[in-house]
Scaffold this motif. Structure first.
Motif, PDB file in Angstrom:
ATOM      1  N   LEU A   6      50.660   0.176 -13.314  1.00  0.00           N
ATOM      2  CA  LEU A   6      51.234   0.992 -14.411  1.00  0.00           C
ATOM      3  C   LEU A   6      52.795   0.587 -14.226  1.00  0.00           C
ATOM      4  O   LEU A   6      53.301   0.540 -15.412  1.00  0.00           O
ATOM      5  N   THR A   7      53.406   0.046 -13.228  1.00  0.00           N
ATOM      6  CA  THR A   7      54.775  -0.329 -13.217  1.00  0.00           C
ATOM      7  C   THR A   7      54.894  -1.620 -13.834  1.00  0.00           C
ATOM      8  O   THR A   7      55.984  -1.750 -14.711  1.00  0.00           O
ATOM      9  N   PHE A   8      53.890  -2.477 -13.579  1.00  0.00           N
ATOM     10  CA  PHE A   8      54.019  -3.840 -14.355  1.00  0.00           C
ATOM     11  C   PHE A   8      53.665  -3.641 -15.892  1.00  0.00           C
ATOM     12  O   PHE A   8      54.457  -4.173 -16.601  1.00  0.00           O
ATOM     13  N   ALA A   9      52.902  -2.753 -16.314  1.00  0.00           N
ATOM     14  CA  ALA A   9      52.609  -2.458 -17.773  1.00  0.00           C
ATOM     15  C   ALA A   9      53.795  -1.988 -18.505  1.00  0.00           C
ATOM     16  O   ALA A   9      54.153  -2.576 -19.470  1.00  0.00           O
ATOM     17  N   LEU A  10      54.490  -1.193 -17.718  1.00  0.00           N
ATOM     18  CA  LEU A  10      55.724  -0.455 -18.428  1.00  0.00           C
ATOM     19  C   LEU A  10      56.924  -1.455 -18.589  1.00  0.00           C
ATOM     20  O   LEU A  10      57.705  -1.483 -19.625  1.00  0.00           O
ATOM     21  N   LEU A  11      56.888  -2.395 -17.333  1.00  0.00           N
ATOM     22  CA  LEU A  11      57.893  -3.418 -17.422  1.00  0.00           C
ATOM     23  C   LEU A  11      57.578  -4.255 -18.463  1.00  0.00           C
ATOM     24  O   LEU A  11      58.391  -5.044 -19.321  1.00  0.00           O
ATOM     25  N   GLY A  46      65.383   1.926 -22.011  1.00  0.00           N
ATOM     26  CA  GLY A  46      65.764   2.990 -21.072  1.00  0.00           C
ATOM     27  C   GLY A  46      64.765   3.783 -20.508  1.00  0.00           C
ATOM     28  O   GLY A  46      64.543   4.111 -19.354  1.00  0.00           O
ATOM     29  N   VAL A  47      63.869   4.358 -21.685  1.00  0.00           N
ATOM     30  CA  VAL A  47      62.854   5.128 -20.987  1.00  0.00           C
ATOM     31  C   VAL A  47      61.700   4.480 -20.345  1.00  0.00           C
ATOM     32  O   VAL A  47      61.140   4.916 -19.353  1.00  0.00           O
ATOM     33  N   THR A  48      61.224   3.256 -20.672  1.00  0.00           N
ATOM     34  CA  THR A  48      60.323   2.514 -20.228  1.00  0.00           C
ATOM     35  C   THR A  48      60.785   2.103 -18.732  1.00  0.00           C
ATOM     36  O   THR A  48      59.938   2.059 -17.970  1.00  0.00           O
ATOM     37  N   ALA A  49      62.109   1.722 -18.528  1.00  0.00           N
ATOM     38  CA  ALA A  49      62.591   1.428 -17.177  1.00  0.00           C
ATOM     39  C   ALA A  49      62.591   2.438 -16.321  1.00  0.00           C
ATOM     40  O   ALA A  49      61.930   2.359 -15.246  1.00  0.00           O
ATOM     41  N   ALA A  50      63.013   3.584 -16.685  1.00  0.00           N
ATOM     42  CA  ALA A  50      62.891   4.795 -15.841  1.00  0.00           C
ATOM     43  C   ALA A  50      61.749   5.186 -15.441  1.00  0.00           C
ATOM     44  O   ALA A  50      61.299   5.433 -14.094  1.00  0.00           O
ATOM     45  N   LEU A  51      60.676   5.159 -16.177  1.00  0.00           N
ATOM     46  CA  LEU A  51      59.238   5.578 -16.168  1.00  0.00           C
ATOM     47  C   LEU A  51      58.681   4.448 -14.946  1.00  0.00           C
ATOM     48  O   LEU A  51      58.078   4.826 -14.100  1.00  0.00           O
ATOM     49  N   SER A  52      59.129   3.080 -15.140  1.00  0.00           N
ATOM     50  CA  SER A  52      58.502   2.209 -14.311  1.00  0.00           C
ATOM     51  C   SER A  52      58.848   2.291 -12.842  1.00  0.00           C
ATOM     52  O   SER A  52      58.093   2.002 -11.907  1.00  0.00           O
ATOM     53  N   TYR A  53      60.253   2.699 -12.635  1.00  0.00           N
ATOM     54  CA  TYR A  53      60.766   2.669 -11.268  1.00  0.00           C
ATOM     55  C   TYR A  53      59.949   4.140 -10.555  1.00  0.00           C
ATOM     56  O   TYR A  53      60.401   4.300  -9.127  1.00  0.00           O
ATOM     57  N   LEU A  54      59.794   5.011 -11.480  1.00  0.00           N
ATOM     58  CA  LEU A  54      59.106   6.425 -11.003  1.00  0.00           C
ATOM     59  C   LEU A  54      57.829   6.145 -10.506  1.00  0.00           C
ATOM     60  O   LEU A  54      57.261   6.981  -9.849  1.00  0.00           O
ATOM     61  N   SER A  55      57.216   5.201 -11.205  1.00  0.00           N
ATOM     62  CA  SER A  55      55.656   4.921 -10.739  1.00  0.00           C
ATOM     63  C   SER A  55      55.496   4.416  -9.578  1.00  0.00           C
ATOM     64  O   SER A  55      56.161   3.603  -9.017  1.00  0.00           O
ATOM     65  N   HIS A  56      54.274   4.851  -8.746  1.00  0.00           N
ATOM     66  CA  HIS A  56      53.941   4.702  -7.584  1.00  0.00           C
ATOM     67  C   HIS A  56      52.778   3.590  -7.623  1.00  0.00           C
ATOM     68  O   HIS A  56      52.075   3.164  -6.798  1.00  0.00           O
ATOM     69  N   ASN A  57      52.190   3.246  -8.980  1.00  0.00           N
ATOM     70  CA  ASN A  57      51.151   2.557  -9.236  1.00  0.00           C
ATOM     71  C   ASN A  57      51.441   1.112  -9.846  1.00  0.00           C
ATOM     72  O   ASN A  57      52.121   1.138 -10.749  1.00  0.00           O
TER      73      ASN A  57
END
Length: 457
Positions: free
Chosen positions: A313-318, A299-310
């Motif tokens: 970083l989005t791919f890494a969090l996913l 839940g934490v990593t998913a939220a951070l991935s959609y908040l990221s504009h890089n």
């Protein structure tokens, strides 16, 4: 083929079946934007095609097919279902309107409905409780294999040849596992030499009642449905999100997703099965404790991935979130297998899929599409990003239900095993009596000596 090795050949074929039936979800997600432009559809219509059109008929057909699987020949069911799936995926590539594509998705759902519940029922018959987490994880590796090759091939084919050729290229090879299933798979019920009177299959009402009274199964049922709603709502729209928010093409996106979902998913599934079998064999409570913690982390990593504009970083969090999330697959499937009587296993998985697909697959992508359309006047191209962000708290909801299930899971599994042992003892006694009667009838010397046998004092 030696019987000792057969179950692994069987498992290998079921892995291939699982891989192919996963490919459709990959393809539909990657080509949504292409279909939108070609057929001039709205996000709501795309959400209906990728969700409810499939889920409704998958769910409707899943239960009667599973009831058939609990008493019939599962080899025949898997062969027929895989053949239907292959033909219908191919026909999606020939559709020229929303209605035609809708009908193809309906037919595809009917084919896929015969695969997963039937395969899970077959696996549980060949592997013991301690072995099931690993066996279920190996089976679920098929999903990662399908995701890897699906994203890699579908992304490239869509970019070069278009979405229609993609469906044809993904669908026609599905006839190969259908043929393998027909030639290699064996129905274990047909191998019994001597049996007692046929065991009556419980009514559908009895199945529902029994499963609902099982506290652990009931909470895993809610977890499965909630996870399907939020997970599918995000997963089906993830490719479109990257296309709209970061400007990626389908070829590049397919390569990234092949690594994240395919390689990362395979690693996560293997790790989950290995850890559960080695450190928590026959300890479903410990397994569920780990699953609850993993859901919260996702839940934490998913939220951070959609908040990221890089984009990186989005791919890494996913990638990190999905690696952790896939560790749940094997132990979760194995726990459900152990919580259910053998005569109800296929029906139990069909019931899980019935509601998880109607609620999750049916409404998840549709809800995302509706949210995206609703936010579009204010957020424009970024409306999908925030629609996906709104779904991420669902992971914590899933974790809560798993945490509740852990409290009673060992007691519930013990109850099922005790009931199975009692039934096996009764059947064994009946078989012994039948064998004794057969011996008496076939042995004239025994019949002759019986009247003269010495009586005990």
């Amino acid at each position: 083929m030696k019987d000792g090795n057969y179950r692994y050949y069987m498992l290998g074929i079921l892995v291939v079946v699982q891989a192919f039936t996963t490919i459709d979800n990959v393809v539909i997600g990657l080509v949504l934007q292409s279909i939108k432009l070609d057929l001039n559809l709205s996000d709501t219509e795309l959400g209906f095609l990728s969700g409810m059109a499939f889920a409704l008929f998958y769910s409707i057909m899943g239960l009667p097919i599973a009831r058939w699987a609990d008493r019939g020949n599962r080899t025949v069911i898997i062969t027929a279902a895989m053949s239907i799936w292959s033909v219908m995926v191919s026909l999606c590539g020939l559709a020229s309107s929303f209605v035609q594509l809708l009908l193809c998705r309906v037919g595809l759902a009917v084919g896929e409905a015969g695969c997963s519940p039937t395969a899970n029922s077959l696996i549980a018959d060949y592997f013991s409780r301690a072995e099931r987490p690993r066996a279920a994880s190996i089976f679920m590796l098929g999903s990662s294999i399908g995701l890897f090759f699906g994203y890699l091939a579908a992304g490239w084919i869509t970019e070069v040849y278009g979405w229609r050729v993609t469906f044809l290229a993904m669908g026609l090879p599905g006839l190969v596992p259908a043929v393998l299933a027909a030639l290699v798979l064996r129905e274990p019920r047909r191998q019994t030499k001597i049996s007692a009177a046929p065991v009556e299959q419980p009514s559908l009402r009895a199945v529902f009642s029994t499963l609902w009274r099982n506290h652990s199964f009931r909470n895993l049922f809610f977890c499965w449905s909630v996870a399907s709603f939020f997970g599918t709502g995000m997963g089906q729209w993830a490719p479109t999100f990257f296309i709209r928010s970061f400007g990626l093409n389908t070829g590049e996106l397919g390569a990234w997703f092949a690594a994240i979902y395919g390689v990362g998913g395979a690693l996560g599934i293997y790790m989950g099965g290995h850890l559960a079998t080695r450190f928590a064999a026959q300890n479903e409570r410990l397994q569920l404790t780990g699953m609850a913690l993993v859901y919260s982390f996702c839940g934490v990593t998913a939220a951070l991935s959609y908040l990221s504009h890089n984009v990186y970083l989005t791919f890494a969090l996913l990638a990190v979130g999905h690696l952790a999330g896939y560790t749940i697959a094997g132990p979760l499937y194995a726990t459900v297998q152990s919580l259910v009587h053998p005569r109800m296993r296929a029906a139990a998985f069909a019931i899980l899929l019935l509601f998880s697909n109607l609620i999750g697959l049916g409404l998840g992508p549709l809800a995302t599409g509706v949210l995206s359309d609703a936010l579009n006047p204010w957020l424009g191209q970024e409306s999908l990003r925030y629609a996906l962000l709104m779904l991420t708290p669902g992971y914590f909801w899933c974790g809560w239900h798993v945490w509740l299930a852990r409290k009673t899971v060992l007691e519930d599994v013990t109850t099922i095993e005790t009931a199975q042992a009692g039934q096996a003892e009764a059947v064994g006694g009946a078989v012994s009596a039948e064998a004794a009667l057969s011996t008496t009838a076939l042995d004239p010397m025994a019949a002759t000596l019986a009247p003269h046998a010495p009586k005990s004092q």
